[in-house]
Design an enzyme around this catalytic site. Sequence first.
Site, PDB file in Angstrom:
ATOM      1  N   LYS A 204      -1.282  -6.207   1.854  1.00 37.06           N
ATOM      2  CA  LYS A 204      -1.212  -7.042   3.048  1.00 37.06           C
ATOM      3  C   LYS A 204      -0.862  -6.220   4.282  1.00 37.06           C
ATOM      4  O   LYS A 204      -0.285  -5.141   4.202  1.00 37.06           O
ATOM      5  CB  LYS A 204      -0.233  -8.201   2.826  1.00 37.06           C
ATOM      6  N   ARG A 242       1.707 -10.193  -7.840  1.00 38.04           N
ATOM      7  CA  ARG A 242       0.253 -10.388  -7.788  1.00 38.04           C
ATOM      8  C   ARG A 242      -0.350  -9.190  -7.056  1.00 38.04           C
ATOM      9  O   ARG A 242      -0.078  -8.989  -5.865  1.00 38.04           O
ATOM     10  CB  ARG A 242      -0.049 -11.705  -7.071  1.00 38.04           C
TER      11      ARG A 242
END
Length: 263
Positions: A204, A242
């Site tokens: 991210k 994740r």
Amino acid sequence: MGIVNVTPDSFSDGGQWYDTDVAIAHARHLLTQGADIIDVGGESTRPGAAPVTPGEEAARVLPVVEALAGEGAVVSVDTVNAATAEAVVAAGAQIVNDVSGGLADATMAEAVARAGAVYVIQHWRGTPETMNSLAVYDDVVAEVCGELRERVDQARAAGVQDHQIVLDPGLGFAKNADHNWTLLAHLDAVAGLGYPVLVGASRKRFLSGVVPPALAAEPLARDHATTAVSALAAQAGAWAVRVHEVAATADAVRVAAAWRAHR
């Protein structure tokens, strides 16, 4: 939790696993690398992403879910649509990973309750098209925990049982870099709500602040930073992380487990 995006437009690997056979092969590879769960997604949730219809989403993910579940894999599906959730659980998925926490589809919690699947409730404000404008908090930890508690209460009222619930603080969803780092540093507060915690930091944008500036714009250059976050999240007691690249993270979480075991 290894990520398989069956989408043409994901921020980190757009289109790479869009073909069904390629997606299945990639999932098998992640399993050999140590993934415990495969999280299959048919709709991008990157900032600014346009929604797809539940029918299109199901057409993308169902063949992958059926193949992997048929081979005994633990399959999660990243969806905000109750119709998709019901279809994938019927096809063998065991986890519904709802990044909207039930806000995108008011019937989701009831669908999950009927199906009996594990339900990942993520913190969410707005849609991918609007969430960046909603990253405004006085106390991000307290507010995220408070809003997650509201989502849990609504899910339980719809019939979801406590043993089904996993919480995700929603890194990058209506949060800037400082918000994300603050939540990671206070995962104990999220865990304090009484449910397992899933952390989704992989590749991210907020990780670009801790990689060499020349590489900051490249999502794949954030994999090593992701591994570090995974180790720290495991040390802090996260239920799962994740990630896109499994091998290094699997090592990292085993190191964290060994470290905790010998304290």
